[in-house]
Write an enzyme that holds these catalytic residues in place. Structure first.
Site, PDB file in Angstrom:
ATOM      1  N   SER A 151      15.740   4.710  14.122  1.00 55.92           N
ATOM      2  CA  SER A 151      14.849   3.712  14.723  1.00 55.92           C
ATOM      3  C   SER A 151      14.917   3.823  16.241  1.00 55.92           C
ATOM      4  CB  SER A 151      15.254   2.296  14.301  1.00 55.92           C
ATOM      5  OG  SER A 151      14.480   1.341  15.001  1.00 55.92           O
ATOM      6  N   HIS A 185       9.499  -5.118   6.204  1.00 57.31           N
ATOM      7  CA  HIS A 185       8.048  -4.869   6.254  1.00 57.31           C
ATOM      8  C   HIS A 185       7.464  -4.726   4.847  1.00 57.31           C
ATOM      9  CE1 HIS A 185       8.704  -3.146  10.570  1.00 57.31           C
ATOM     10  NE2 HIS A 185       8.631  -4.449  10.560  1.00 57.31           N
ATOM     11  N   ILE A 245       8.856   1.328   4.243  1.00 57.16           N
ATOM     12  CA  ILE A 245       8.203   0.714   3.073  1.00 57.16           C
ATOM     13  C   ILE A 245       8.220   1.657   1.873  1.00 57.16           C
ATOM     14  CG2 ILE A 245       6.717  -0.829   4.436  1.00 57.16           C
ATOM     15  CD1 ILE A 245       4.439   1.214   4.117  1.00 57.16           C
ATOM     16  N   ALA A 288      11.951   4.775  10.767  1.00 56.98           N
ATOM     17  CA  ALA A 288      11.141   5.895  10.276  1.00 56.98           C
ATOM     18  C   ALA A 288      11.888   7.221  10.208  1.00 56.98           C
ATOM     19  CB  ALA A 288       9.898   6.048  11.150  1.00 56.98           C
ATOM     20  N   PHE A 322       3.526   8.309  10.572  1.00 55.19           N
ATOM     21  CA  PHE A 322       2.123   7.925  10.397  1.00 55.19           C
ATOM     22  C   PHE A 322       1.259   8.588  11.472  1.00 55.19           C
ATOM     23  CE2 PHE A 322       3.136   3.602   8.185  1.00 55.19           C
ATOM     24  CZ  PHE A 322       3.651   4.306   7.106  1.00 55.19           C
ATOM     25  N   CYS A 344      -5.687 -13.629  -8.375  1.00 60.17           N
ATOM     26  CA  CYS A 344      -4.945 -14.325  -9.439  1.00 60.17           C
ATOM     27  C   CYS A 344      -3.441 -14.067  -9.388  1.00 60.17           C
ATOM     28  CB  CYS A 344      -5.499 -13.961 -10.812  1.00 60.17           C
ATOM     29  SG  CYS A 344      -5.058 -12.282 -11.375  1.00 60.17           S
TER      30      CYS A 344
END
EC number: 2.3.1.286
Length: 254
Positions: free
Chosen positions: A193, A122, A106, A24, A35, A133
């Site tokens: 990290s 991730h 991400i 992050a 977050f 579908c």
């Protein structure tokens, strides 16, 4: 020039097969908030029960909570630009030294910077698909849908669309490839990290070479073999790697 920056530059200069694990901290430098925390995206999006956001069962019951978060998250990542450190890694890859990046993020900022071999364990936001579908949707299509629909639904079948992000209850991606990358490396750079989340935290120990950790804040050493750790640096990534890059260039010039 700090001694740590000099040592890091020397190890990069001497290595032939660098692997990176990024977390992050790479993204917060690019303007994407954590977050959690008082200024985190959970707070900005006014979400009271964030533990449910990436809960797969809850997503299928009520996807609107996830999309409340995701709309705010996408606002940040579309504006975010790769940092100096992102670009330095691109340079090392072009020189043939860096063999690949494993990222816990991400936001696809490594790809935006120009990195070619990136394992998003991730998942990421740039691919999206219908849960019924399996029709694929691009990031641009989702951004448009999010402005018109609380929960983006498939144009084909009306199914809920889910980004290609690993939720709790889903296996991480590219684990085998990431393990091979680390095993074949002679230097691992752990960037931004805290090494608190497995399986990512266990990957650096697979190297046959040295490990350098650069992270602003605490780092868990639970999965780090002490004999392989060359440096643990508590500093902003861009501040540190600006020094490293200068020293590295002077070593190349001889």
């Amino acid at each position: 020039m700090s001694e740590a920056a000099k040592k890091c530059a020397e190890l990069i200069y001497k290595s032939n097969s660098i692997a990176v694990l990024s977390g992050a901290g790479m993204s917060t430098n690019a303007g994407i908030p954590d977050f959690r925390g008082p200024n985190g995206i959970y707070t900005k999006a006014n979400i009271e029960n964030p533990e449910r956001i990436f809960d797969l069962d809850y997503f299928y019951r009520d996807p609107s909570l996830f999309y409340k978060f995701h709309k705010k998250f996408l606002e940040y990542i579309t504006k975010a630009e790769p940092t100096f450190t992102h670009k330095f890694l691109v340079q090392l890859e072009k020189e043939g030294k860096l063999k690949g990046i494993v990222t816990q993020n991400i936001d696809s900022l490594h790809q935006k910077a120009g990195s070619k071999k990136v394992y998003e364990i991730h998942g990421g936001c740039w691919k999206n698909y219908c849960t019924k579908c399996k029709r694929e949707y691009s990031q641009e299509e989702i951004l448009e849908k999010i402005n018109n629909e609380i929960v983006p639904r498939c144009d084909n079948c009306g199914g809920v669309i889910k980004p290609d992000i690993v939720f709790f209850g889903e296996p991480v991606k590219y684990l085998t490839e990431s393990e091979i990358l680390m095993k074949n490396s002679d230097l691992v750079l752990v960037l931004g990290s805290s090494l608190a989340v497995i399986p990512a935290a266990m990957l650096p120990s697979l190297t046959k070479g040295k490990i350098i950790v650069v992270n602003k804040g605490e780092v868990s050493e639970m999965y780090l073999p002490p004999e392989k750790v060359a440096l643990i640096v508590n500093e902003e990534l861009d501040t540190f790697f600006t020094q490293v890059a200068k020293e590295y260039e002077s070593l190349k010039e001889g």
